[in-house]
Design a protein around this motif. Structure first.
Motif, PDB file in Angstrom:
ATOM      1  N   GLU A  24      90.366  93.710  91.923  1.00  0.00           N
ATOM      2  CA  GLU A  24      91.538  93.369  92.710  1.00  0.00           C
ATOM      3  C   GLU A  24      91.558  91.896  93.121  1.00  0.00           C
ATOM      4  N   GLN A  25      90.385  91.307  93.311  1.00  0.00           N
ATOM      5  CA  GLN A  25      90.315  89.931  93.773  1.00  0.00           C
ATOM      6  C   GLN A  25      90.563  88.951  92.631  1.00  0.00           C
ATOM      7  N   VAL A  26      91.565  88.097  92.812  1.00  0.00           N
ATOM      8  CA  VAL A  26      91.891  87.095  91.799  1.00  0.00           C
ATOM      9  C   VAL A  26      90.847  85.981  91.837  1.00  0.00           C
ATOM     10  N   THR A  29      92.361  89.056 100.568  1.00  0.00           N
ATOM     11  CA  THR A  29      91.163  89.134  99.733  1.00  0.00           C
ATOM     12  C   THR A  29      90.694  90.585  99.615  1.00  0.00           C
ATOM     13  N   HIS A  30      89.914  90.838  98.564  1.00  0.00           N
ATOM     14  CA  HIS A  30      89.450  92.193  98.261  1.00  0.00           C
ATOM     15  C   HIS A  30      87.973  92.141  97.876  1.00  0.00           C
ATOM     16  N   THR A  31      87.215  93.116  98.316  1.00  0.00           N
ATOM     17  CA  THR A  31      85.826  93.197  97.875  1.00  0.00           C
ATOM     18  C   THR A  31      85.736  93.682  96.437  1.00  0.00           C
ATOM     19  N   MET A  63      97.479  85.928  86.860  1.00  0.00           N
ATOM     20  CA  MET A  63      96.385  86.199  87.795  1.00  0.00           C
ATOM     21  C   MET A  63      95.284  86.980  87.079  1.00  0.00           C
ATOM     22  N   LEU A  64      94.131  86.330  86.925  1.00  0.00           N
ATOM     23  CA  LEU A  64      92.980  86.966  86.294  1.00  0.00           C
ATOM     24  C   LEU A  64      91.930  87.242  87.364  1.00  0.00           C
ATOM     25  N   MET A  98      95.319  91.381  82.698  1.00  0.00           N
ATOM     26  CA  MET A  98      95.541  90.666  83.962  1.00  0.00           C
ATOM     27  C   MET A  98      95.986  91.583  85.095  1.00  0.00           C
ATOM     28  N   LYS A  99      95.853  91.055  86.310  1.00  0.00           N
ATOM     29  CA  LYS A  99      96.402  91.755  87.481  1.00  0.00           C
ATOM     30  C   LYS A  99      97.916  91.678  87.471  1.00  0.00           C
TER      31      LYS A  99
END
Length: 522
Positions: free
Chosen positions: A162-164, A156-158, A181-182, A370-371
């Motif tokens: 970056e966080q999907v 996970t990402h703050t 992945m959005l 998207m990522k």
């Protein structure tokens, strides 16, 4: 990093309702044919659902498959999973068991949740795996699939970029599925587009029939409405009669649909003698597939309002271009300029930008991209280069900045050395009286390609293919005229109404094989 929405910094998509929970807690937020939640109730439902999901073993970074059709519960689950930093993987319940299983396996879903109250298919999928029934306050009845103990949570990402937030599958009926992945940043950007470009407000009632298992229904429709404090009336399945009821009797002010929905609305209104101009819509838009000048003119005449056009892809969250509501209405079928913050370029086969007005492959760059594709780093690297995403669509940009979509790169038909864009042929066919919609594909033919057309007529209308052929020849160059025109009752379509040309190609191969078997050498 935070994303500004209406001047407020946000990090997660569940935060879009926070201002309205404070400012207008008793205003309606989500409703369907059986349930209704105010913004305060939606907040309570999301908190309760997040707690229950945690009790069911859902962790940050887990993927949770939601097998559903449109309903209030889907909106609650999406926001609740956001609170947990889990990924929502929303899929349409009308997919086959094999497709559902493929997505569950590929995503490594920790849990699969089903919405049986609005979908017999979702209930059938749930029974097949022995899912347990639960009733969640303010959310309703759900079926909970078994826990996938070995599932590995993603990091996970703050940072919301970056966080999907969600993963949407764009294929899977054949070959490897593509999980798009959005991120939270992607979706929050589109929510801001809903406010700044579509001009949604708390005074709006949005009619939401586009499936939330697809990107427009989930992003622009659901999150866009909630981010703007609007009321979203959710419909599980499309019917022309239900759409007419929503815009004529239920006070809908905003509706976006695929062109096929508008065609069927016109057909229904004519057959039933219903005047569809007596609506309260202030914004009517088309998305998802090409809009023809004939359909645009017919809808505008029947509804006495401008039909807006837009363009996007799952990989771009989805919006790339959109016509402007009030400041620049268009008489053509341009999808409008790129929305603020998004850049586009048209590139030739030599990798260089083409001149303005020429057709090239459309690339896009911006906070909507998207990522990447899940567990497909090679495909991601091939599709995104230096921040630019290759849409694989052919387009040209007019001098005023408006973009015209010419078709998919892989759908381009090369006939005797000439390029044939299917959308041009489809527009000519669709202008013929009695045609609801058409789809044009290419068929290999001894080092060449033939142009083949499939046509869906209005109910109880006979379309004479010889007369249609003469009609098309008056409007197109000879090399663009279909070698064959086939009339079929219904074109194969996704739940969104988008025509499935891959299915048509399979049908065409079967027809060709049967013809060769019946007439060998002919």
């Amino acid at each position: 990093m935070t994303v500004l929405l209406n001047g407020r910094p946000l990090r997660r998509i569940h935060n879009v309702i926070d201002p309205w929970v404070s400012a207008s807690p008793d205003a309606p937020a989500l409703l369907d044919r059986t349930a209704s939640l105010t913004y305060r109730q939606l907040h309570e439902a999301v908190e309760g659902a997040a707690q229950r999901l945690g009790e069911l073993g859902v962790r940050p970074g887990d993927r949770v498959l939601v097998v559903c059709e449109n309903c209030v519960a889907v909106g609650v689950l999406l926001l609740a999973l956001s609170r947990l930093d889990a990924w929502a993987v929303v899929v349409n319940a009308r997919l086959s068991p094999r497709e559902i299983d493929t997505f569950a396996e590929h995503s490594g879903a920790r849990r699969v949740i089903y919405t049986p109250d609005v979908s017999l298919e979702a209930g059938a999928h749930a029974r097949r795996v022995g899912a347990k029934e639960e009733f969640w306050p303010l959310t309703g009845r759900l079926n909970i699939g078994p826990l996938n103990g070995p599932a590995v949570a993603e990091q996970t990402h703050t940072d919301p970029a970056e966080q999907v937030a969600v993963m949407i599958y764009t294929s899977g009926t054949s070959g490897s599925p593509k999980g798009v992945m959005l991120t939270h940043s992607n979706l929050l950007f589109i929510s801001e587009v809903a406010r700044s470009v579509r001009l949604l407000s708390p005074q709006d009632t949005v009619y939401g029939v586009l499936p939330m298992a697809h990107v427009v229904g989930l992003s622009s429709q659901l999150l866009g409405a909630l981010a703007c404090g609007s009321k979203l009336f959710i419909e599980s399945r499309y019917s022309a009669e239900a759409l007419a009821d929503a815009i004529l009797k239920r006070g809908a002010t905003v509706f976006v649909g695929v062109p096929a929905m508008f065609s069927k609305l016109l057909e229904w209104s004519r057959a039933n003698g219903v005047d569809i101009s007596r609506h309260q819509l202030r914004s009517v838009g088309a998305a998802g597939s090409p809009l023809t000048p004939e359909l645009k003119a017919q809808i505008e005449a029947a509804m006495q309002t401008t039909l807006q056009n837009s363009y996007g892809l799952t990989e771009t969250s989805p919006t790339i271009c959109q016509t402007l509501l009030l400041s620049a209405p268009r008489n053509d079928c341009s999808v409008g300029p790129p929305v603020p913050g998004v850049e586009v370029r048209m590139m030739g086969s030599d990798g260089r930008d083409v001149a303005r007005g020429e057709v090239g492959e459309l690339w896009v760059r911006g906070p909507n991209v998207m990522k990447g594709y899940y567990r497909a780093s090679d495909l991601t690297a091939e599709s995104i280069q230096d921040g630019w995403f290759n849409t694989r669509d052919l387009a040209r940009q007019g001098e005023d900045g408006g973009v015209f979509i010419m078709g998919r790169t892989r759908e381009l038909i090369i006939r005797s050395g000439f390029n044939v864009f299917p959308v041009e042929v489809e527009q000519a066919i669709n202008s013929y009286p009695g045609v609801v919609q058409s789809a044009v594909i290419g068929r290999p033919a001894e080092g060449n390609e033939q142009v083949i057309a499939y046509v869906e007529p209005e109910a109880n209308v006979y379309v004479d293919t010889d007369d249609l052929d003469r009609w098309v020849r008056q409007q197109l160059a000879p090399y663009k005229v279909p070698a064959e025109i086939h009339v079929i009752e219904k074109l194969p379509a996704a739940p969104t109404g988008k025509v499935l040309k891959g299915n048509l190609r399979e049908l065409d191969v079967l027809r060709s094989a049967e013809r060769r078997a019946t007439h060998p050498g002919g």
